[in-house]
Scaffold this active site. Sequence first.
Site, PDB file in Angstrom:
ATOM      1  CD  GLU A 107       0.390  -1.593   7.919  1.00  0.00           C
ATOM      2  OE1 GLU A 107       0.037  -0.795   8.814  1.00  0.00           O
ATOM      3  OE2 GLU A 107       0.915  -1.244   6.852  1.00  0.00           O
ATOM      4  CD  GLU A 117       7.718  -0.346   7.703  1.00  0.00           C
ATOM      5  OE1 GLU A 117       6.768  -1.059   7.313  1.00  0.00           O
ATOM      6  OE2 GLU A 117       7.918   0.814   7.283  1.00  0.00           O
ATOM      7  CE  LYS A 120       3.197  -6.125   3.821  1.00  0.00           C
ATOM      8  NZ  LYS A 120       2.772  -4.905   4.547  1.00  0.00           N
ATOM      9  CG  ASP A 133      -0.362  -0.107   2.513  1.00  0.00           C
ATOM     10  OD1 ASP A 133       0.879  -0.192   2.589  1.00  0.00           O
ATOM     11  OD2 ASP A 133      -1.090  -0.097   3.516  1.00  0.00           O
ATOM     12  CB  SER A 134       4.583   1.740  -0.080  1.00  0.00           C
ATOM     13  OG  SER A 134       4.831   0.540  -0.793  1.00  0.00           O
ATOM     14  CG  ASP A 175       0.445  -4.108   2.054  1.00  0.00           C
ATOM     15  OD1 ASP A 175       0.647  -5.054   2.835  1.00  0.00           O
ATOM     16  OD2 ASP A 175       1.261  -3.193   1.854  1.00  0.00           O
TER      17      ASP A 175
HETATM   18  O1  KIV Z   1       3.587  -1.176   1.620  1.00  0.00           O
HETATM   19  C1  KIV Z   1       4.781  -1.498   1.713  1.00  0.00           C
HETATM   20  O2  KIV Z   1       5.633  -1.115   0.894  1.00  0.00           O
HETATM   21  C2  KIV Z   1       5.192  -2.336   2.840  1.00  0.00           C
HETATM   22  C3  KIV Z   1       6.649  -2.578   3.020  1.00  0.00           C
HETATM   23  C4  KIV Z   1       7.267  -1.394   3.654  1.00  0.00           C
HETATM   24  C5  KIV Z   1       6.931  -3.809   3.777  1.00  0.00           C
HETATM   25  O3  KIV Z   1       4.371  -2.773   3.588  1.00  0.00           O
END
Ligand code: KIV
Length: 272
Positions: free
Chosen positions: A123, A190, A121, A52-53, A91
């Site tokens: 969090e 992280e 994934k 989600d980055s 994510d």
């Molecule tokens: O969204 C992302 O890029 C991440 C990484 C920092 C692990 O979750």
Amino acid sequence: MSVAKKENKKITTHVLQTMKNQGEKISMLTAYDYSIAKILDAAGIDILLVGDSASNVMAGHETTLPITLDQMIYHAQSVIRAVERAFVVVDLPFGTYQGNSTKALNSAISIMKESGAHAVKLEGGSEIEESVRRILSAGIPVMGHLGLTPQSIYKFGTYSVRAKEEAEAKKLLDDALLLQDIGCFSIVLEKIPAELGRKVSESVQIPVIGIGAGNGTDGQVLVVHDMLGITKDFSPRFLRRYLNLFDTIKEATEKYIGDVKSGDFPSDQEQY
Ligand code: KIV
């Protein structure tokens, strides 16, 4: 020889577990689009994370919070089309799984069905246990994410190192054990102290992938735009830049602009 090369097949959760068991480090990068994913896959990356980055590096938002489920699915579809070998994790974006396990299950199913991704994934630890359990019960592999969890940035108030204090470190280790015990296939850690990264990796049987979590984890992940130097202003200590693409692309663009303005481009050979 690497586990995946020897077995000459696609990366799966089973291959990743074998890598951990045999002490082979796991490589992971983010990817959000077809063209970059194709290059990373051809290079032999083990895991591609549709992170989600994307909210930051693709869309220019300050945080990961605004990105939607449909936008994540769009990025994941593009990556999946490119990949022949890598294991693709996506994510679940903010607001699609916290506090409602039915919504979490539906979000994960949408990602898997509409993009063809291999895993999701999420969090968090004990706070999202119910959501993780529901997703796992549908046969969807789940990767956990502990430590600095960017979807909680307004709770933390800062992107600085997490779990430096004993109480937070203990909760992180407990959460890692919980995620393992309920069936997650892997965990991302992280921005935490290296000693804690090593301790968690040694305490769980499943692969632990670090970003700013030291050299004792079972693998490493970076945001591809940071690693290639497309982003310029983001320079945390954990980041190793392998290229400076911001300047390389800028110089090429300046040269192109100059060639267009001067009439040098296109030449006789570049026209019909
Ligand atoms: O969204 C992302 O890029 C991440 C990484 C920092 C692990 O979750």
